[in-house]
Design an enzyme around this catalytic site. Structure first.
Site, PDB file in Angstrom:
ATOM      1  N   CYS A   2      13.013  72.563  67.406  1.00 53.86           N
ATOM      2  CA  CYS A   2      14.317  72.668  66.743  1.00 53.86           C
ATOM      3  C   CYS A   2      14.226  73.489  65.454  1.00 53.86           C
ATOM      4  CB  CYS A   2      14.823  71.286  66.376  1.00 53.86           C
ATOM      5  SG  CYS A   2      14.877  70.160  67.760  1.00 53.86           S
ATOM      6  N   ARG A  27      12.052  79.947  68.005  1.00 55.95           N
ATOM      7  CA  ARG A  27      11.402  78.641  68.080  1.00 55.95           C
ATOM      8  C   ARG A  27      11.698  77.940  69.411  1.00 55.95           C
ATOM      9  NH1 ARG A  27      10.020  76.790  62.842  1.00 55.95           N
ATOM     10  NH2 ARG A  27      10.284  74.620  63.406  1.00 55.95           N
ATOM     11  N   TRP A  75      15.945  71.811  70.608  1.00 58.27           N
ATOM     12  CA  TRP A  75      15.060  71.882  71.773  1.00 58.27           C
ATOM     13  C   TRP A  75      14.946  70.447  72.262  1.00 58.27           C
ATOM     14  CZ3 TRP A  75      10.170  70.235  73.480  1.00 58.27           C
ATOM     15  CH2 TRP A  75       9.599  71.013  74.493  1.00 58.27           C
ATOM     16  N   ASN A 100      14.813  67.976  62.772  1.00 55.44           N
ATOM     17  CA  ASN A 100      13.726  68.600  63.532  1.00 55.44           C
ATOM     18  C   ASN A 100      12.595  67.590  63.610  1.00 55.44           C
ATOM     19  OD1 ASN A 100      11.695  70.197  64.587  1.00 55.44           O
ATOM     20  ND2 ASN A 100      11.382  71.373  62.709  1.00 55.44           N
ATOM     21  N   GLY A 101      12.088  67.335  64.812  1.00 56.53           N
ATOM     22  CA  GLY A 101      10.972  66.387  64.945  1.00 56.53           C
ATOM     23  C   GLY A 101      11.354  65.219  65.833  1.00 56.53           C
ATOM     24  N   LYS A 486      -0.596  84.547  79.145  1.00 50.17           N
ATOM     25  CA  LYS A 486       0.446  85.482  78.689  1.00 50.17           C
ATOM     26  C   LYS A 486       1.368  85.828  79.840  1.00 50.17           C
ATOM     27  CE  LYS A 486       0.486  85.533  75.557  1.00 50.17           C
ATOM     28  NZ  LYS A 486      -0.045  84.940  74.396  1.00 50.17           N
ATOM     29  N   GLU A 489       3.558  82.737  81.091  1.00 50.89           N
ATOM     30  CA  GLU A 489       4.593  82.183  80.214  1.00 50.89           C
ATOM     31  C   GLU A 489       5.834  83.058  80.117  1.00 50.89           C
ATOM     32  OE1 GLU A 489       2.502  83.105  75.871  1.00 50.89           O
ATOM     33  OE2 GLU A 489       3.938  81.483  75.998  1.00 50.89           O
ATOM     34  N   HIS A 505     -16.551  78.843  95.152  1.00 51.33           N
ATOM     35  CA  HIS A 505     -16.684  77.379  95.213  1.00 51.33           C
ATOM     36  C   HIS A 505     -15.338  76.713  95.488  1.00 51.33           C
ATOM     37  CE1 HIS A 505     -20.840  77.712  94.082  1.00 51.33           C
ATOM     38  NE2 HIS A 505     -20.467  78.620  93.209  1.00 51.33           N
ATOM     39  N   LYS A 604       8.310  78.311  70.033  1.00 55.93           N
ATOM     40  CA  LYS A 604       7.272  79.055  69.322  1.00 55.93           C
ATOM     41  C   LYS A 604       6.289  78.112  68.644  1.00 55.93           C
ATOM     42  CE  LYS A 604       5.264  82.665  67.544  1.00 55.93           C
ATOM     43  NZ  LYS A 604       4.367  83.377  68.470  1.00 55.93           N
TER      44      LYS A 604
HETATM   45  O1  M6R Z   1       1.120  78.008  66.278  1.00 57.68           O
HETATM   46  P1  M6R Z   1      -0.099  77.751  67.132  1.00 57.68           P
HETATM   47  O2  M6R Z   1      -1.030  78.907  67.145  1.00 57.68           O
HETATM   48  O3  M6R Z   1      -0.799  76.472  66.788  1.00 57.68           O
HETATM   49  O4  M6R Z   1       0.471  77.595  68.598  1.00 57.68           O
HETATM   50  C1  M6R Z   1      -0.364  77.249  69.665  1.00 57.68           C
HETATM   51  C2  M6R Z   1       0.308  77.492  70.987  1.00 57.68           C
HETATM   52  O5  M6R Z   1       1.469  76.734  71.093  1.00 57.68           O
HETATM   53  C3  M6R Z   1       0.668  78.968  71.206  1.00 57.68           C
HETATM   54  O6  M6R Z   1      -0.439  79.791  71.058  1.00 57.68           O
HETATM   55  C4  M6R Z   1       1.265  79.182  72.600  1.00 57.68           C
HETATM   56  O7  M6R Z   1       0.306  78.947  73.581  1.00 57.68           O
HETATM   57  C5  M6R Z   1       1.857  80.586  72.727  1.00 57.68           C
HETATM   58  N1  M6R Z   1       3.201  80.518  73.207  1.00 57.68           N
HETATM   59  C6  M6R Z   1       1.135  81.453  73.669  1.00 57.68           C
HETATM   60  O8  M6R Z   1       1.682  82.732  73.736  1.00 57.68           O
END
Ligand code: M6R
Length: 609
Positions: A2, A27, A75, A100-101, A486, A489, A505, A604
């Protein structure tokens, strides 16, 4: 997750709130809303969907007119995305909040309020319960009420609050979830992140745990958990609106890929002295590095993958044992850590809930903590014993690119300095490796220019795939984990990364005619072995795409497509080989017509467990 914003000042409040929320879209969210004081009354507008849905709704149903208010992108955690569950939430007419949270004990509080016949609950959210609790304790003194509620709610949260009888005033409080307070000329803001307000001001305060901010008459003031007025240090953002904008690129992700050479240069240059890595400004001395017997690198997602590369490089050069772990696993597995161990937490945002929890876990074990973080002043950066800031600038696209690249560059600096401190490499070797690292920004730039069109073309071969494999050995395997994440996602194509030698394996049975297999083959010392694995999948019908250096001898029959990148020192190849993986993911997503910067269901910054 959020996003929260708030505004008090002369501008049209609804417009400021929507504009600031737009900058927090990265975010991740599924609904949005605002609450604004209009002629002394709180007017709310909210809608499921994107901010444009909210704007359209306000165009037809009327936009709240005023100069003080709060806004939110949600979110969903408690309750589906819907108009009703969207924030702001109100307690009848007296209190409106954005949150938020997560409030962990919201069920107990709800029970308490129902038993005391207080409040009619309309939504499924934990947030609405807090609005009613504030209302329950409100006796005309907002600070006293907020403090009382702070003592009763548990979890991680940041709140923006309006009290109906305190018009033109915004209150905010923070516990765990990030919140900053912006101070402009005659106007003040709250926001979950600095880019939200950078258009209006670069000056901001970091709200700390339990602190309450009051925005009134265009000014922000603060008090602590005990209600005492406090002075706070005004900070200035080290980036401007342009760096938080797309700057002519169609998406933030591709802009951020192109920013990598600069980001790496800015990150490593201040840490190199007389050709040698020097991390002493971050509190890391060679004497200290010499002491560590074990290293644990703990992180999530892409940041964890940077740690995987770090493991290979540190173990190879410094001969220190490195364990890499996913933060959500590490925190619950009772790890064996103690004195002379170093726990490295890598995080772009510095606010990832699981990574943050690891810091608390390590406290009292005798181990030292080192944070490698991009966002200045974030929780992880402040709570660790030592911190190395990466200087990637704001990363807006959900898919991390430049943050990963700078995390890699720091892994190398650390590995070189540790190897030298432990006497595993001499000064000459350390300088030679450091010089190679210094040259990488230029090579990354050449790589992007050289292969962007190739990757755009090859990605057209991926868009119809349901599933694919990324394979590699050694450092290439560590890299393929990131390539696979990458791609999945943002393209929504199922993808797995596999150690090439492990295929036989079990996994090779998945190969069917035309299934894409992307092989990362930059490690010349084991190239022959990787090529054998590529041939094995090719023989079973796979469509093979090979990422290798310009000199690598790859059989034409083994590869359907070859993406050739510049050749540098084998250990440093990840700094270059990352680029085609990012571009393949980006163009596959673009070609599929996906929302590249805001992939579905993702946020994010993952500030809840
Ligand atoms: O802010 P952070 O680096 O701690 O975030 C970790 C992951 O949430 C972040 O790297 C996520 O995997 C990305 N969306 C990957 O592109």
């Amino acid at each position: 997750m959020c996003g929260i914003v708030g505004y008090v000042g002369p501008r049209d409040c609804s417009d400021v709130l929507v504009s600031a929320l737009t900058k927090l879209e990265y975010r991740g969210y599924d609904s949005a809303g605002i609450a604004v004081f209009e002629n002394g009354k709180i007017e709310v507008a909210k809608s499921k969907g994107r901010l444009t849905d909210l704007v359209n709704k306000m165009e037809t149903q009327g936009k709240p007119q005023g100069h003080a208010g709060i806004g939110h992108t949600r979110w969903a955690t408690h309750g589906e995305p819907s108009d009703i569950n969207s924030h702001p939430h109100s307690s009848g007419r007296r209190v409106s909040i954005v949150h938020n949270g997560i409030i962990e004990n919201y069920k107990d509080i709800k029970k308490f309020l129902i038993e005391n016949e207080h409040g009619e609950f309309l939504s499924d959210t934990d947030t609405e319960v807090v609005a009613h609790l504030l209302d329950y304790y409100y006796d005309g003194n907002p600070i006293k009420c907020i403090r009382k509620v702070l003592h009763e709610i548990r979890g991680s949260f940041a709140l923006g609050i309006l009290f109906a009888d305190r018009p033109e005033t915004v209150y905010a409080v923070r516990c765990e979830s990030p919140l900053i307070v912006g101070q402009g000329k005659g106007e003040a803001f709250i926001a979950s992140d600095v880019p939200a307000i950078i258009k209006y001001t670069k000056d901001y305060f970091l709200l700390e745990y339990g602190e309450i901010a009051v925005l009134k008459n265009g000014l922000a003031s603060f008090c602590d958990l005990h209600g005492r007025m406090i002075e706070k240090e005004l900070k200035t953002a080290d980036f401007d609106e342009d760096s938080a904008e797309k700057g002519g690129y169609p998406h933030f992700m591709i802009k951020e890929i192109h920013e990598q050479p600069t980001a790496v240069k800015t990150t490593i240059t201040p840490r190199i002295e007389c050709g040698m890595p020097n991390l002493s400004e971050c509190g890391i001395t060679p004497e200290e590095l010499k002491k560590f017997n074990n290293i644990f690198i703990v992180a999530c997602g892409t940041a964890m993958h940077a740690g995987m590369v770090g493991k290979y490089v540190i173990e190879k050069l410094a001969r220190v044992s490195v364990t890499v772990d996913i933060a959500s696993e590490f925190r619950y597995r009772d790890p064996l850590i103690g004195e002379n161990d170093l726990v490295i937490i890598i995080s772009q945002s510095g606010e990832t809930a699981d990574s943050k929890a690891v810091l608390n876990l390590v406290k009292g074990t005798g181990a030292k903590t080192l944070a490698i973080v991009n966002v200045k002043g974030s929780s992880i950066a402040r709570e660790a014993d030592m911190v190395i800031y990466t200087h990637a600038g704001p990363e807006i696209a959900v898919a991390s690119t430049k943050a990963y690249m700078v995390q890699l560059s720091v892994m190398y600096l650390l590995a070189f300095q540790m190897a030298f401190a432990k006497g595993r490499i001499d000064e000459e070797e350390c300088q030679r490796l450091t010089l190679e690292l210094v040259r990488t920004p230029e090579v990354i730039e050449q790589t992007i220019n050289r292969i962007e069109n190739v990757c755009r073309y090859v990605s057209t071969k991926l868009i119809t795939a349901d599933s694919l494999l990324y394979i590699g050995r050694g450092l290439d395997y560590a890299l393929s984990m990131e390539g696979s994440l990458k791609l999945k996602e943002i393209s929504y194509i199922h993808s797995e990364s596999y150690a090439a030698g492990e295929l036989k394996h079990g996994t090779i049975s998945l190969i069917t005619d035309g299934m894409p297999v992307i092989a990362v083959a930059t490690q010349n010392s084991i190239l022959e072995k990787t090529i054998s694995n590529i041939k094995e999948v090719k023989a079973r019908g796979a469509m093979t795409i090979v990422i290798c250096d310009i000199q690598a001898d790859i059989d034409k029959e083994a590869a359907d497509y070859i993406i050739r990148i510049p050749k540098i020192n084998e250990t440093l190849m990840p700094m270059v080989a990352t680029v085609p993986m990012q571009l393949l993911a980006y163009y596959t997503s673009v070609n599929k017509g996906n929302d590249v910067d805001k992939p579905r269901n993702l946020a994010k910054s993952v500030t809840v467990e």
